[in-house]
Structures are given as structure tokens and as C-alpha cells.
Design an enzyme around this catalytic site. Sequence first.
Site: not given
Ligand code: CAA
Length: 381
Positions: A127, A157, A336, A363, A365
Site C-alpha cells: 500500500e 501491483i 562494462q 517481494e 527488498t
Molecule cells: N514466513 C512465515 N511466516 C512469517 C514470516 C515468514 N517469512 N515472516 C513473518 N511471519 C509471521 C510470523 O511468524 C508472525 O506470525 P504469528 O503472528 O502467527 O506468530 C507474523 O508473520 C508477524 O511476524 P513478525 O512479528 O516477524 O512481523 P514484523 O512486522 O516484525 O516483520 C516482515 C515481518 C518480515 C518484515 C514482513 O513484514 C515482510 O516480509 N515484509 C516485506 C513485505 C514484502 O515482501 N512485500 C512484497 C510485496 S508483494 C510484491 O512485491 C508482489 C508483486 O507484485 C511482485
Amino acid sequence: MRFDLTEDQLMIQQTAKEFAESEIAPSAVERDKKAEFPAEIIRKLGELGFMGMMVSPQYGGAGLDTVSYVLAVKEISRVDASVGVIMSVNNSLVCYGLEKYGSDFIKDKYLKALASGEKLGAFALSEPEAGSDATQQKTTAEGNGSCYVLNGTKNWITNGQSADYFLVMATTDKSKGHKGISTFLVEKGTPGFDHGLKEDKLGIKSSDTCSLMFSNCSVPKENLVWEEGKGFNFAMDTLNGGRIGIAAQALGIAEASLEASVNYSKQRKAFGSPISDLQAIQFKIADMATKVDAARLLTLQAAALKDAHRKYYKEAAMAKLFASKAAVECALEAIQIHGGYGYVREYLVERYLRDAKITEIYEGTSEIQKIVISRAMLDQK
Ligand code: CAA
């Protein structure tokens, strides 16, 4: 871990390579220039079974393993990374989660069409104010009788304009933080759902990227995927696999950069002989080849772990982190080596660099991948 590919995996790789060279390569330069979506190519990839590669045949998929999927995405991206990401999003970010978490209704109505390539999917998590910090979802979904009513905006998206079905993360209960996020399948054309203009991007220009707007958009309750409050877990689980797909895409770009550099350096003469005779060039090729191989091994390792139903999220993050860096570095070196020719569109390597950069961003950074890896190493997650 050994990676002797099976005959079936090698056959898939060969099929992807032949398709990429005969059907994708001839129009890749033109489509990049015009930022034109490869609709016909995607239709043919569907016929080949490449849009739902890992989905079971029961739901219209090819029933293949993740290693085969990686090989196919790599071969396609070697020729055109735009096609690679369109395919990867549909396979990893849309079909995977629907098969694992979708109800029978959703699988019958939507997954079959997505996996067979009849319809295209998109994944809407990011978002304007929730990118890396994906828990901060502002899009809301309020229960209203037999529907949920969605309001909010999604950004960046992939397939945003071309997709038929969208997986949309939205908050159903703000008080619960990330445990109040849910996932919905929204059909294109649903009243109150619109998309923005196509972003004018640096690279992967023939894939379309745009924002999505929801304004009192009613979605039937049966289109909730998995359960209320499971949307963030859904997104994280899905992205673990998605990162393997992007690692494969990056690997394809890195390989293409290496190949172009080897070929060019053998043809181009300077100081009386091919530049491949110069140690300055030889060392660049050696570094590139090493990075390509390391990226390939990390990507196959993550895929093999996923196929073996073992934990793979750390390895997927490592593969994406390393392969995306390798793609950018190899594309830069390819430019290069090509000198001035590398800087103009006539040679393909400038596109490789433009296409490579996004693999360090979407997906998750590279910085997010390091968070995932370091938490796993420090046993925090
Ligand atoms: N696999 C499975 N579960 C996971 C996980 C992983 N890699 N990372 C976190 N979780 C789960 C945790 O286990 C936790 O679950 P419960 O609450 O059930 O215990 C929950 O998610 C929350 O986790 P955190 O407390 O660790 O959350 P956080 O806020 O500290 O951090 C983060 C999470 C890893 C930073 C996450 O926000 C993240 O991956 N951010 C990046 C987002 C992203 O990849 N966006 C890409 C957009 S999609 C895109 O690009 C598509 C496109 O069109 C190409």
C-alpha cells in the site's frame, strides 16, 4: 546438497528454453520499447502448463515440483524478465496460496482457471504506506451480511491491469494488528474496484504495474481465503515461495548477462586480438560465472527444500538476496565489457540492468531478506 536434475526436470528446462527462444525472444526488444503486455505469450505459456506449474492436475495445474518451476522461470527470464515476473506472480503468489488455503469453492471457481492459464492473477499486499512494513495495512474489509465491503488503495501491483483475479489483503479487525488482516479474492470488474494508470518503470516494462482502488467494493463472503485474521500469515507463507521465483528470475538475467559477455568478448577485437584474451575481461567473466553458479545453487537449494516439505524460508530469502545482487552486478559488468555498445539499446545488456534492479526491491527488498535471514540465524523467528 546435490543437484543432479532428473530427466523430467531437464525436459521442462529444455521446453522452457526452446519456447523462450522461439516465441519470446523475437518480440522482447519491441515489447520493452512499447511497454506492451505479452498477452499472446502468456496465453501460450498457459497452454504449455507453465502458469500453474506446481498446482495439482485436479485443479488444472501441471503437478510439477518447485525445482522444475525454477528452471522454467530462469529460462524464460533469461530471454525476457518481464514475462518471467508475470509467470512467477501467477504461479507463486496466486496459485500456490489458493491451492494450500482456498476452500473447495475457491479452488473450483478460481484456481482451475488460473492454473490452466485461462485467467491471470495478481497479489495485492503493498500500500502507499505499507511496503516493507506490511503489517500496516490501511485497506479495510467490513463484514456486511453476505459480503465484505472493501475500501482502500494498493500500490505496485504486478499484473494490476491485466489480471482477472486479485488476492487482496485487508484489515477486518484493526484492534488485532497483523492478526486482524484477512485475504480476499476479488474479481476484475467488481463494482467499486478500479485500477490506476500503468507505472512508467525503469525496467520489466512489458509487465504492467499499477495501483488498485477499492471504494465500497462488495466481495461475497465465500471469497474470503482461509480464515479471518489469517491474511498476514497467508501473505508471508506465499512470499516465501515467491522469493524463490524472483531468485530464479534474477538468475535468468545474470545468466543472460554472462552469456552475452562471453560471446561479445570473443568477437570484439582490441589491441590486435579478441578482448577475451585480456586478463581484465577474463577476471570479470570469472567473477560473473562464480556469482551465477552460486545464485543457481542457492535457488535450487531453496526449491529442493520446499519440495521436500522442509523449512525453506531462510534459504528462499538467501537465494533472492544473492541472486538479485548477482543479477545487478553481472548486468553492470556486461555493460562494462560491451563498452559504448553496452550503453545503447541495440545490444541487450542495458535492458538486463534495467530489468535486474527490481529483483532487489519487489517481494521483499534485500534489506527485508537480511532481516528474515538474520532472525532465523539468531533464532528470533
Ligand atoms: N514466513 C512465515 N511466516 C512469517 C514470516 C515468514 N517469512 N515472516 C513473518 N511471519 C509471521 C510470523 O511468524 C508472525 O506470525 P504469528 O503472528 O502467527 O506468530 C507474523 O508473520 C508477524 O511476524 P513478525 O512479528 O516477524 O512481523 P514484523 O512486522 O516484525 O516483520 C516482515 C515481518 C518480515 C518484515 C514482513 O513484514 C515482510 O516480509 N515484509 C516485506 C513485505 C514484502 O515482501 N512485500 C512484497 C510485496 S508483494 C510484491 O512485491 C508482489 C508483486 O507484485 C511482485
